[in-house]
Write an enzyme that holds these catalytic residues in place. Structure first.
Site, PDB file in Angstrom:
ATOM      1  N   CYS A   1      16.001  52.940  52.334  1.00  0.00           N
ATOM      2  CA  CYS A   1      16.640  52.431  53.677  1.00  0.00           C
ATOM      3  C   CYS A   1      15.984  50.916  53.970  1.00  0.00           C
ATOM      4  O   CYS A   1      16.424  49.959  53.077  1.00  0.00           O
ATOM      5  CB  CYS A   1      16.410  53.450  54.650  1.00  0.00           C
ATOM      6  SG  CYS A   1      16.816  54.907  54.312  1.00  0.00           S
TER       7      CYS A   1
ATOM      8  N   ASP B   1      27.908  56.704  53.786  1.00  0.00           N
ATOM      9  CA  ASP B   1      26.985  56.015  54.307  1.00  0.00           C
ATOM     10  C   ASP B   1      27.471  54.727  55.086  1.00  0.00           C
ATOM     11  O   ASP B   1      28.233  54.000  54.523  1.00  0.00           O
ATOM     12  CB  ASP B   1      26.166  55.512  53.066  1.00  0.00           C
ATOM     13  CG  ASP B   1      24.780  54.667  53.372  1.00  0.00           C
ATOM     14  OD1 ASP B   1      24.788  54.059  54.381  1.00  0.00           O
ATOM     15  OD2 ASP B   1      23.999  54.609  52.219  1.00  0.00           O
TER      16      ASP B   1
ATOM     17  N   HIS C   1      23.490  58.968  54.051  1.00  0.00           N
ATOM     18  CA  HIS C   1      22.508  57.928  53.993  1.00  0.00           C
ATOM     19  C   HIS C   1      21.061  58.353  54.433  1.00  0.00           C
ATOM     20  O   HIS C   1      21.026  59.214  55.235  1.00  0.00           O
ATOM     21  CB  HIS C   1      22.480  56.816  55.149  1.00  0.00           C
ATOM     22  CG  HIS C   1      21.629  55.615  55.181  1.00  0.00           C
ATOM     23  ND1 HIS C   1      21.659  54.543  54.467  1.00  0.00           N
ATOM     24  CD2 HIS C   1      20.622  55.781  55.875  1.00  0.00           C
ATOM     25  CE1 HIS C   1      21.073  53.824  54.687  1.00  0.00           C
ATOM     26  NE2 HIS C   1      20.115  54.485  55.499  1.00  0.00           N
TER      27      HIS C   1
END
Length: 245
Positions: free
Chosen positions: A135, A181, A213
């Site tokens: 991330c 995502d 995600h």
């Protein structure tokens, strides 16, 4: 943008079960988690894990231990210097992500990554370094995938990466992407493919269906698909480093 800025999905997820086997040390004044391969305190290859906004906690530590089990020294610098987002705070509405991000820009994070690389190379004698970014950390894998910095890169569901950063990489890069995502979206993923083609570097994007995600580090592992995708994304990284690091 090659990927959008972090959003609410960046601070949701599940804490995984397990007992980390590494130890916390300091590099300068930055707390850093160290996990060593068995019977080898001076490995020549290392993995720097650049975390999501949750920072150093059980999930990231267990991943570091898994990389150590593959023969690498695995380290996790505290990118946020004592100020990570806590899962409970976000879920309770106590965390202000936009305000938090203002205190954790490249001017704050770059020096932490820089000092970690320098310590591994100059103090510990590490010859080759791989970067793993989850991330938030994916941006810094791209920023530091340069000669003398990171030799090889891997990122899962990256956020906040610019096309300029992605296009400037100087080493092999592998990406694990989620079908669901809002940050590394389908259009941005395809744009990233075009950017990566122009770099002249080896690259790979694996897309995992029915996961969101954060799946590679914070998924609910009681869900069979999530567990499979997380494990396969880790093996993707292991194979990539086995080939190029």
């Amino acid at each position: 943008m090659a990927s959008n800025p972090p959003a609410a999905c960046c601070a949701t997820g599940f804490k995984h079960e397990g007992n980390p086997s590494g130890e916390i040390k300091t590099i300068g004044n930055v707390e850093t988690y160290f996990s060593y391969p068995k019977d080898n305190k001076t490995p020549e290859k290392a993995i720097i894990i650049l975390t999501d906004i949750i920072g150093i906690y059980t999930n990231s530590q267990l991943i570091a231990d898994d990389f150590a089990a593959q023969g690498y020294l695995a380290v996790i610098p505290d990118l946020f210097q004592g100020d990570p987002i806590k899962l409970n705070d976000f879920e309770n509405g106590k965390a202000d992500l936009p305000a938090w991000l203002q205190n954790h820009q490249t001017t704050h994070v770059d020096p932490v990554v820089e000092s970690t690389v320098k310590h591994l190379r100059e103090e510990l004698g590490v010859k080759k370094i791989g970067g793993v970014g989850y991330c938030f950390g994916g941006k810094y894998v791209c920023r530091f995938l340069k000669e003398g910095k990171l030799d090889v890169g891997y990122t899962a569901h990256p956020s906040f990466v610019t096309h300029e950063e992605l296009g400037a990489i100087k080493g092999p890069l592998s990406i694990a992407a989620a079908e669901i995502d809002q940050i590394f979206t389908t259009p941005l993923r395809h744009e990233s493919e075009e950017t990566l083609k122009k770099t002249g570097q080896p690259w790979q994007i694996n897309l995992f269906s029915n996961v969101a995600h954060g799946f590679a580090v914070r998924a609910d592992l009681s869900v069979k698909q999530n567990k499979f995708a997380k494990e396969q994304a880790f093996l993707q990284a292991v194979c990539w480093f086995g080939q190029y690091l």
